[in-house]
Every structure is written in C-alpha cells, then in structure tokens.
Design a protein around this motif. Structure first.
Motif, PDB file in Angstrom:
ATOM      1  N   ALA A   1       0.909  -1.139   0.140  1.00 43.83           N
ATOM      2  CA  ALA A   1       0.117  -0.028   0.026  1.00 43.83           C
ATOM      3  C   ALA A   1       0.861   1.174  -0.003  1.00 43.83           C
ATOM      4  CB  ALA A   1      -0.963   0.032   1.385  1.00 43.83           C
ATOM      5  N   PRO A   2       0.289   2.355  -0.435  1.00 47.14           N
ATOM      6  CA  PRO A   2       1.011   3.517  -0.592  1.00 47.14           C
ATOM      7  C   PRO A   2       1.613   4.208   0.749  1.00 47.14           C
ATOM      8  CG  PRO A   2      -1.072   4.103  -1.045  1.00 47.14           C
ATOM      9  CD  PRO A   2      -1.001   2.588  -0.887  1.00 47.14           C
ATOM     10  N   THR A   3       0.970   4.027   1.920  1.00 53.05           N
ATOM     11  CA  THR A   3       1.369   4.507   3.185  1.00 53.05           C
ATOM     12  C   THR A   3       1.465   3.443   4.366  1.00 53.05           C
ATOM     13  OG1 THR A   3      -1.051   4.974   3.934  1.00 53.05           O
ATOM     14  CG2 THR A   3       0.000   6.472   2.521  1.00 53.05           C
ATOM     15  N   GLY A   4       2.187   4.004   5.452  1.00 49.25           N
ATOM     16  CA  GLY A   4       2.002   3.028   6.324  1.00 49.25           C
ATOM     17  C   GLY A   4       0.937   2.522   6.822  1.00 49.25           C
TER      18      GLY A   4
ATOM     19  N   LEU B   1       4.880   0.604  -0.331  1.00 50.30           N
ATOM     20  CA  LEU B   1       5.609   0.572  -1.558  1.00 50.30           C
ATOM     21  C   LEU B   1       6.888   0.980  -1.367  1.00 50.30           C
ATOM     22  CD1 LEU B   1       2.801   1.868  -3.901  1.00 50.30           C
ATOM     23  CD2 LEU B   1       3.842  -0.287  -4.158  1.00 50.30           C
ATOM     24  N   HIS B   2       7.189   2.149  -0.656  1.00 48.70           N
ATOM     25  CA  HIS B   2       8.799   2.374  -0.491  1.00 48.70           C
ATOM     26  C   HIS B   2       9.629   1.447   0.222  1.00 48.70           C
ATOM     27  CE1 HIS B   2       6.658   6.456  -1.006  1.00 48.70           C
ATOM     28  NE2 HIS B   2       7.687   6.881  -1.406  1.00 48.70           N
ATOM     29  N   ARG B   3       9.235   0.780   0.983  1.00 49.20           N
ATOM     30  CA  ARG B   3       9.696  -0.420   1.930  1.00 49.20           C
ATOM     31  C   ARG B   3      10.084  -1.587   0.813  1.00 49.20           C
ATOM     32  NH1 ARG B   3       7.564  -3.993   6.511  1.00 49.20           N
ATOM     33  NH2 ARG B   3       9.283  -5.497   6.685  1.00 49.20           N
ATOM     34  N   LEU B   4       8.837  -1.719   0.107  1.00 46.59           N
ATOM     35  CA  LEU B   4       9.011  -2.989  -0.810  1.00 46.59           C
ATOM     36  C   LEU B   4       9.880  -2.652  -1.995  1.00 46.59           C
ATOM     37  CD1 LEU B   4       7.657  -5.581  -2.128  1.00 46.59           C
ATOM     38  CD2 LEU B   4       5.984  -4.149  -3.186  1.00 46.59           C
ATOM     39  N   LEU B   5      10.081  -1.464  -2.483  1.00 50.46           N
ATOM     40  CA  LEU B   5      11.017  -1.257  -3.605  1.00 50.46           C
ATOM     41  C   LEU B   5      12.279  -0.656  -3.246  1.00 50.46           C
ATOM     42  CD1 LEU B   5       8.390   0.795  -5.675  1.00 50.46           C
ATOM     43  CD2 LEU B   5       9.202  -1.314  -6.204  1.00 50.46           C
ATOM     44  N   GLU B   6      12.408  -0.617  -1.772  1.00 51.86           N
ATOM     45  CA  GLU B   6      13.876  -0.187  -1.124  1.00 51.86           C
ATOM     46  C   GLU B   6      14.004   1.084  -1.621  1.00 51.86           C
ATOM     47  OE1 GLU B   6      16.770  -3.478  -1.297  1.00 51.86           O
ATOM     48  OE2 GLU B   6      15.388  -4.716  -0.275  1.00 51.86           O
TER      49      GLU B   6
ATOM     50  N   LEU C   1       1.877   9.189  -9.930  1.00 51.70           N
ATOM     51  CA  LEU C   1       2.575   8.808 -11.140  1.00 51.70           C
ATOM     52  C   LEU C   1       3.915   8.142 -11.218  1.00 51.70           C
ATOM     53  CD1 LEU C   1       1.951   9.146 -14.244  1.00 51.70           C
ATOM     54  CD2 LEU C   1       3.390  11.365 -14.168  1.00 51.70           C
ATOM     55  N   PHE C   2       4.857   8.728 -10.124  1.00 57.61           N
ATOM     56  CA  PHE C   2       6.398   8.314 -10.060  1.00 57.61           C
ATOM     57  C   PHE C   2       6.377   6.972  -9.208  1.00 57.61           C
ATOM     58  CE2 PHE C   2       6.557  12.716 -11.274  1.00 57.61           C
ATOM     59  CZ  PHE C   2       7.429  12.614 -12.421  1.00 57.61           C
ATOM     60  N   LEU C   3       5.289   7.068  -8.252  1.00 60.90           N
ATOM     61  CA  LEU C   3       5.633   5.914  -7.455  1.00 60.90           C
ATOM     62  C   LEU C   3       4.909   4.602  -8.221  1.00 60.90           C
ATOM     63  CD1 LEU C   3       6.367   4.933  -4.541  1.00 60.90           C
ATOM     64  CD2 LEU C   3       4.064   5.410  -3.875  1.00 60.90           C
TER      65      LEU C   3
END
Length: 335
Positions: free
Chosen positions: A254-257, A274-279, A312-314
């Motif tokens: 998901a996009p947020t914690g 998503l940030h953690r998944l994509l590192e 868009l970028f995420l």
C-alpha cells in the motif's frame, strides 16, 4: 593554537562569510535566511555568480522560493522581459503548478494563456518558449485526437498537450509496462478456478466477487473498485488463498504505512509500504527521478490497496520492479 587549528578556523570563517554574503544578496529580493542556506548548500561558493547568470536556476533546483520573487530578481538585474530563459522558466513553473493539482500535462492553449498573464508577454513569445524547451528536451509535445459533438455533428479535433519531460517519461513507462504485463503469457492461470474458489473462500462469494476473482485469474493486470463494505477485503483474502493453494507467492503493499497496517490486520498477511517493498527512500516531490533504480519484487502476484493514493512516479517505480509474468491487482475506491 596549532597550525591545523588555525587553518580549520580560517576555513570555517570563510565558509560562514560566503554564506552571509549570499544571505545579504538574497535578502535584497525578499528571500529569507533559511532559503538562502538551502540555496548555498545546492549551489556552493559560486551561488551569487550562478544566480546572476540565471536567477531561474532557483526554480530548477526546487528551492522553496516563490516564482514571483525569482522573476522580480531576474528583471531587476537586467533580464529582458521576453528572454527565452524567463519565458521557459515561466512555462516550467506553470506545468509544475498544474502537477500539484494532479495534472501530468496541460492543453497548450491553456498553458499559453496562463503564461502570457503570468509574465506579461505575447502569445508568440510563449510559443517560442515552448519550441525552445522542446528542442532542449525539457518538455514534450503530444497531439491527440478529441471527438466532439456539436449540433448533432461529430468532429475530430486535434488537441496539443504539453508535458514536463519527467512526467512524459513516467507516463510512457507506465503505459508500456502495463501493456507488457497484460500481453505476457498468463502462466499462473488456475484451470479449475470454480472449485478452488469454493475450497479457499471463508464465505460464499457474491456474483460480483466471483466475477472479480475470475478476472484476476484470466488477466495479468486487474483493477478492483468498490466503496467501503462492498467486499474488497474478502476478494483480497480469497486471491491470496487461491494462489497459496497452487504454491504461488502473493505480495501485499500500500502507499502509506497506515494503509499497509490496515491491510495486514484485515488479511492476516504482512503488507509493506511501496517504499519499503521497492527499497527506496523519500521521493523528492519537486524533482522526482523517473529513472530511479528499485529493488526487483520477488512475487507471483502483487496486490496494491488504496491505489488512488499512488502517484505517477511511485506507480512507474513499482512497475519497474515487476518481472514479466507477474500478476498485478490494483484495489481502491471507485472515485
């Protein structure tokens, strides 16, 4: 004191002297100390010379300074009202403003009208600025067919849209990646899908839920929408169980914690941001990098919840992390 200590004091003094010179210079144009420090960190010792050569560099490096202040500075140090640097910066500023409202591109006619009002120049000046930026690959121009009906007659009009280059690259990447995923062989298709749904479902799915589950089985890219209480979580849990049954790995994100935590609690399976998944770290919203490297995602099926919050970028980064043959399920509210 020692020679080394004296040398350190001198270097520190020179650095602070340079900074205060820059602060004094920028304060003449209404730019405060905090912004001046940020500018100094980005441009270094030659900050004043760099700004005098091109004040609009402050817009390019993403400093939180109002465009009107930058423009006032440029005009006061001798920039022509219709210089290409000024007009080009005004165009980029206008496109950035549009992006803050969720628009990745702007109709050329609307852009020209806005920039002529912003800068007090002619439409021809803005058109020249658009051509100049396009030649430097800072913007992209796209012509699209638009079907309109007037007084019972249908016509096709050609509309011209203007993108910042980074937005165009991201949109193009998303379109190509989704097309590639959807057209890949559906190697994870379950043959006896009706039986599997019955076996793994906690409750008997509704007809709409069965339709969504079969769509996931028949396609590599799926969008599932519905308001609160319509059974989206039930569908997600059933998808996880369906593919567990045939030994496939599902990854939830998901996009947020907060959204990831809710997803974990609702499904009993770990969900990551998503940030953690994509590192990847924090994305610079003012200057996002469309070519950012991401960690490949080890998954057969990826399910994203709260899809409407993914920008868009995420989205572009996520798609760069997927292997061909991965199933992508996007879940969110219909609006």
């Amino acid at each position: 004191i020692t020679y080394e200590k004296a040398e350190s004091i001198c270097e520190d003094f020179n650095e602070k002297w340079n900074l205060w010179e820059i602060v004094g210079f920028l304060q003449n144009f209404g730019i405060g100390v905090e912004s001046a420090q940020t500018i100094y960190k980005k441009l270094g010792e030659n900050t004043i010379d760099e700004i005098k050569k091109n004040p609009y560099i402050l817009e390019e490096i993403g400093v939180k300074v109002d465009f009107s202040q930058i423009d006032k500075m440029a005009l006061s140090i001798g920039f022509e009202k219709n210089s290409l640097k000024r007009i080009g910066s005004g165009i980029i500023h206008a496109l950035k403003l549009a992006s803050y409202n969720g628009h990745s591109c702007v109709l050329q006619s609307n852009l020209i009208n806005f920039v002529t009002g912003l800068l007090g120049v002619s439409q021809e000046d803005v058109q020249n600025g658009i051509k100049d930026l396009a030649s430097k690959e800072k913007i992209n121009i796209e012509n699209r067919e638009n079907v309109i009906t007037l007084e019972g007659k249908t016509e096709i009009q050609i509309q011209t849209w203007i993108f910042l280059n980074i937005f165009y690259k991201a949109e193009l990447n998303i379109a190509r990646k989704i097309k590639s995923l959807q057209e890949a062989n559906n190697i994870k298709k379950i043959k006896n899908i009706d039986n599997i749904i019955k076996e793994v479902s906690d409750i008997t799915p509704s007809d709409k839920q069965k339709q969504a589950l079969k769509m996931c089985n028949d396609n590599n890219v799926v969008i599932i929408t519905g308001g609160p209480g319509t059974g989206k979580t039930t569908i997600i849990k059933t998808i996880i169980n369906m593919y567990k049954r045939i030994g496939k790995k599902t990854v939830l994100c998901a996009p947020t914690g907060r959204a990831a935590k809710r997803m974990t609690e609702a499904t009993g399976e770990e969900a990551k941001t998503l940030h953690r998944l994509l590192e990847i770290g924090k994305i610079n919203d003012d200057n996002p990098n469309p070519d950012l490297n991401v960690s490949p995602i080890d998954a057969d099926i990826v399910i994203i919840d709260e899809m409407s919050m993914v920008d868009l970028f995420l989205m572009s980064y996520l798609l760069n992390g997927l292997f061909k043959g991965t199933k992508l399920v996007m879940v969110g509210d219909v609006d």
